[in-house]
Design an enzyme around this catalytic site. Structure first.
Site, PDB file in Angstrom:
ATOM      1  N   HIS A  74       0.474   4.770  -2.130  1.00 20.88           N
ATOM      2  CA  HIS A  74       0.307   5.867  -1.590  1.00 20.88           C
ATOM      3  C   HIS A  74       1.186   6.496  -2.956  1.00 20.88           C
ATOM      4  CE1 HIS A  74      -3.557   5.539   0.668  1.00 20.88           C
ATOM      5  NE2 HIS A  74      -3.244   4.729   0.356  1.00 20.88           N
ATOM      6  N   ARG A  83       0.174  -0.520  -0.108  1.00 21.59           N
ATOM      7  CA  ARG A  83      -0.101   0.403   0.202  1.00 21.59           C
ATOM      8  C   ARG A  83       0.318   1.666   0.322  1.00 21.59           C
ATOM      9  NH1 ARG A  83      -3.536   2.422   4.447  1.00 21.59           N
ATOM     10  NH2 ARG A  83      -4.878   4.216   3.424  1.00 21.59           N
ATOM     11  N   HIS A  88      -6.420  -6.627  -2.975  1.00 14.71           N
ATOM     12  CA  HIS A  88      -6.842  -6.338  -1.280  1.00 14.71           C
ATOM     13  C   HIS A  88      -7.004  -8.016  -1.038  1.00 14.71           C
ATOM     14  CE1 HIS A  88      -8.996  -2.113  -1.894  1.00 14.71           C
ATOM     15  NE2 HIS A  88      -7.686  -1.682  -1.533  1.00 14.71           N
ATOM     16  N   ASP A 103       7.744   8.761  -5.909  1.00 22.11           N
ATOM     17  CA  ASP A 103       9.273   9.870  -5.898  1.00 22.11           C
ATOM     18  C   ASP A 103       9.486   9.249  -4.108  1.00 22.11           C
ATOM     19  OD1 ASP A 103       7.149  11.559  -4.369  1.00 22.11           O
ATOM     20  OD2 ASP A 103       7.950  12.802  -5.607  1.00 22.11           O
ATOM     21  N   ASP A 112      -9.556  -9.731   2.938  1.00 26.09           N
ATOM     22  CA  ASP A 112     -10.706 -11.273   2.020  1.00 26.09           C
ATOM     23  C   ASP A 112     -10.255 -12.368   3.580  1.00 26.09           C
ATOM     24  OD1 ASP A 112     -10.466 -13.747   1.429  1.00 26.09           O
ATOM     25  OD2 ASP A 112      -8.714 -13.889   0.127  1.00 26.09           O
ATOM     26  N   SER A 153       7.912  10.748  -1.584  1.00 28.82           N
ATOM     27  CA  SER A 153       7.379  11.287  -1.186  1.00 28.82           C
ATOM     28  C   SER A 153       6.304  11.612   0.593  1.00 28.82           C
ATOM     29  CB  SER A 153       6.089  12.611  -1.818  1.00 28.82           C
ATOM     30  OG  SER A 153       4.975  12.019  -2.830  1.00 28.82           O
ATOM     31  N   PRO A 186      -8.273   7.600  -4.415  1.00 23.84           N
ATOM     32  CA  PRO A 186      -9.714   7.061  -4.587  1.00 23.84           C
ATOM     33  C   PRO A 186     -10.004   7.056  -3.031  1.00 23.84           C
ATOM     34  CG  PRO A 186      -7.908   6.175  -5.869  1.00 23.84           C
ATOM     35  CD  PRO A 186      -7.052   6.983  -5.215  1.00 23.84           C
TER      36      PRO A 186
END
Length: 346
Positions: free
Chosen positions: A88, A84, A215, A96, A267, A98, A185
């Site tokens: 993100h 994740r 997921h 990069d 799941d 960040s 999202p």
């Protein structure tokens, strides 16, 4: 089936991540651009390549894998967390690193943006990898490349496919809390919204559905799937195909304790294994996040892809690998550096 639903009653009253892989796993690009190995990068000027560290830091990949393997063995949910982190990162001004920057007097990072606050984790694992690499080959491997390799290795140690990771990313000197707030999202996103967001990043509808398969790992808090419980308040399913028994189990879970701490598996069937069970769950109305279940009920095109992946795991694995390389090619530009510490600019 009852036994599976009873597992929802086992709650860990600790904060855990909502694996929304960019809230719903970043993905999208139908024009055929950005095929693996193409140096895909949304026009930011960096050309990535395979094997860049073969001579400059030959131990890089083995060091990353070793740390990831250890971390996931100690805490299986870390696989989802590291995967994740890469999503993100890439969804906010490119891959990069960040997302790793801490707030300072002169810089507001992305960690406190609503999609990330009290949700993202795994930073200490990245710190350990970086420290090890700096001791072996200083100022050579970027934090952004570490995120990309760690995401791949998280999938591998969880039983999923492996792929070659293109490297050569630079670490950004800035971050954007605002972009992190608006670019990722939501777990409540509709299919049209997801398609639009991913297309803007050069990723296709197929990429989006494939990457959403991440997921199959991870957990989510009740606050992230509240909208799935709305049918229970009206007695009517919100979407054709909703599994009312499944929703009743969620309702029971989330009404028992504080919804900010109650969590469950994304799941339920194979929670720590990277496989195609996520898609099987969607077809039976057991997608946890609203944006997940939407893939099977809101759009014939995405449902067809879901059905394909549910029936053939090898197709899912192939498309997931390709989509990860494409997403990893969303680079942040030439104005970067190789950070010595992933939490701060040099």
């Amino acid at each position: 089936m009852k036994n599976l639903f009873n597992l929802f009653l086992i709650m860990l009253l600790v904060s855990m991540p909502v694996l929304s892989l960019a809230a719903n796993f970043s993905e999208t690009c139908e024009d055929g651009s950005g095929e693996p190995g193409s140096g895909f990068g949304i026009g930011f000027g960096i050309v990535l390549e395979f094997g860049l560290y073969r001579n400059s830091c030959p131990e890089a990949e083995s060091i990353v894998y070793s740390w990831v393997e250890t971390a996931v063995l100690q805490d299986p949910r870390m696989a989802a967390s590291l995967l994740r982190l890469h999503f993100h990162d890439c969804f906010v001004n490119g891959c990069d690193a960040s997302v790793l920057l801490d707030d300072t007097e002169g810089l507001v990072g992305e960690k406190t943006a609503p999609p990330n606050l009290n949700s993202l984790r795994g930073f200490e694992v990245i710190d350990s990898i970086k420290a090890d690499l700096e001791s072996v080959c200083p100022e050579t491997v970027s934090c952004a490349d570490i995120l990309a390799m760690a995401a791949r290795d998280s999938v591998v140690v969880s039983g999923g496919p492996s792929w070659d990771v293109e490297v050569g990313r630079k670490d950004g000197r800035t971050a954007s809390k605002q972009a992190a707030t608006t670019s990722l999202p939501s777990p409540n996103s509709t299919v049209p919204t997801l398609i639009s967001i991913f297309q803007n990043l050069g990723l296709s509808q197929t990429d989006m559905v494939a990457l959403s398969g991440g997921h199959t790992l991870g957990k989510a808090k009740c606050t992230s799937f509240t909208a799935r419980l709305q049918p229970q308040q009206t007695g009517q399913p919100a979407n054709h195909g909703d599994n009312l028994e499944f929703l009743e189990s969620l309702q029971q879970l989330c009404s028992t304790v504080d919804t900010s701490v109650a969590i469950t598996q994304l799941d339920l069937v194979t929670p720590s294994t990277f496989d195609n069970q996520y898609y099987v769950n969607l077809l039976s109305g057991e997608g946890l996040l609203p944006s997940d279940q939407a893939l099977a009920v809101q759009d014939p095109g995405t449902r067809e892809i879901v059905e394909t992946y549910a029936a053939d795991q090898s197709v899912f694995f192939k498309d997931f690998k390709n989509a990860m390389v494409k997403m990893g090619g969303i680079t942040g530009g030439n104005e970067g550096e190789i950070r010595r510490n992933c939490r701060a600019v040099n």
